[in-house]
Design an enzyme around this catalytic site. Structure first.
Site, PDB file in Angstrom:
ATOM      1  N   THR A  20       1.335  -1.224  -0.332  1.00  0.00           N
ATOM      2  CA  THR A  20      -0.159   0.127   0.166  1.00  0.00           C
ATOM      3  C   THR A  20       0.938   1.440  -0.264  1.00  0.00           C
ATOM      4  OG1 THR A  20      -0.207  -0.370   2.303  1.00  0.00           O
ATOM      5  CG2 THR A  20      -1.795  -1.205   1.539  1.00  0.00           C
ATOM      6  N   THR A  22       1.501   4.067   1.600  1.00  0.00           N
ATOM      7  CA  THR A  22       2.357   4.583   2.691  1.00  0.00           C
ATOM      8  C   THR A  22       2.878   3.722   2.855  1.00  0.00           C
ATOM      9  OG1 THR A  22       0.227   6.659   3.527  1.00  0.00           O
ATOM     10  CG2 THR A  22       2.172   6.394   4.796  1.00  0.00           C
ATOM     11  N   CYS A  23       2.270   2.448   3.310  1.00  0.00           N
ATOM     12  CA  CYS A  23       3.405   1.573   3.891  1.00  0.00           C
ATOM     13  C   CYS A  23       4.928   1.325   2.975  1.00  0.00           C
ATOM     14  CB  CYS A  23       2.964   0.968   4.227  1.00  0.00           C
ATOM     15  SG  CYS A  23       1.199   0.736   5.080  1.00  0.00           S
ATOM     16  N   SER A  24       4.825   1.251   1.685  1.00  0.00           N
ATOM     17  CA  SER A  24       5.637   1.129   1.261  1.00  0.00           C
ATOM     18  C   SER A  24       6.901   1.855   0.377  1.00  0.00           C
ATOM     19  CB  SER A  24       5.112   0.787  -0.404  1.00  0.00           C
ATOM     20  OG  SER A  24       4.346  -0.629  -0.729  1.00  0.00           O
ATOM     21  N   LEU A  28       8.113   1.469   5.860  1.00  0.00           N
ATOM     22  CA  LEU A  28       8.733   0.289   5.622  1.00  0.00           C
ATOM     23  C   LEU A  28      10.341   0.662   5.245  1.00  0.00           C
ATOM     24  CD1 LEU A  28       9.768  -2.340   5.476  1.00  0.00           C
ATOM     25  CD2 LEU A  28       8.787  -2.942   3.896  1.00  0.00           C
TER      26      LEU A  28
END
Ligand code: BEZ
Length: 134
Positions: A20, A22-24, A28
């Site tokens: 997703t 924001t996560c990617s 992270l």
């Protein structure tokens, strides 16, 4: 998680889903990039936990060059998210039960600091926020 945190200081961060935006693009990669700064503060291990299966977490970690830096942990049935009281129901968005976005510092099995994002963005659970607490 009991074994993972036993006898050492670890950082664990959770998020709504592998791949997703924001996560990617932010959360992270931040922990991967700043792993040396985390280790310099006596952090023995860093884990990224998401409600995805371990094939997805493996593929995402490979793409993000996380090997040897951030442990990619699949919470496939949301058991950890539920145990933490940090589940997030994204059924209305076609994503089912997921995890809220958060970060924590644990020492010898005890959570010493926990920050849960108040909305969909990334602020309190960023690597910068964690580093400020170490
Ligand atoms: C994200 O960008 O991290 C995200 C997008 C949609 C749902 C959950 C998370």
């Amino acid at each position: 998680m009991d074994d993972y945190t036993k006898g050492r200081k670890v950082v664990i961060f959770g998020l709504p889903g592998a791949f997703t935006p924001t996560c990617s693009n932010k959360q992270l990669p931040g922990f991967v990039e700043k792993i040396d700064e985390l280790r310099a503060k006596n952090v023995a291990a860093v884990a990224c936990v998401s409600v995805n299966d371990f094939f997805v977490m493996g593929a995402w970690g490979k793409l993000q060059n996380a090997a040897g830096k951030v442990d990619m942990i699949a919470d496939g049935s949301a058991l950890f998210a539920k145990a933490m009281g940090l589940e997030l129901d994204l059924t209305a968005h076609g994503m089912g039960l997921r995890s809220q976005r958060y970060a924590l510092i644990a020492e010898d099995g005890v959570v010493k600091w926990l920050a849960v994002e108040p909305d969909t963005g990334l602020s309190v659970s960023s690597v910068e926020s964690v580093l400020a607490q170490l």
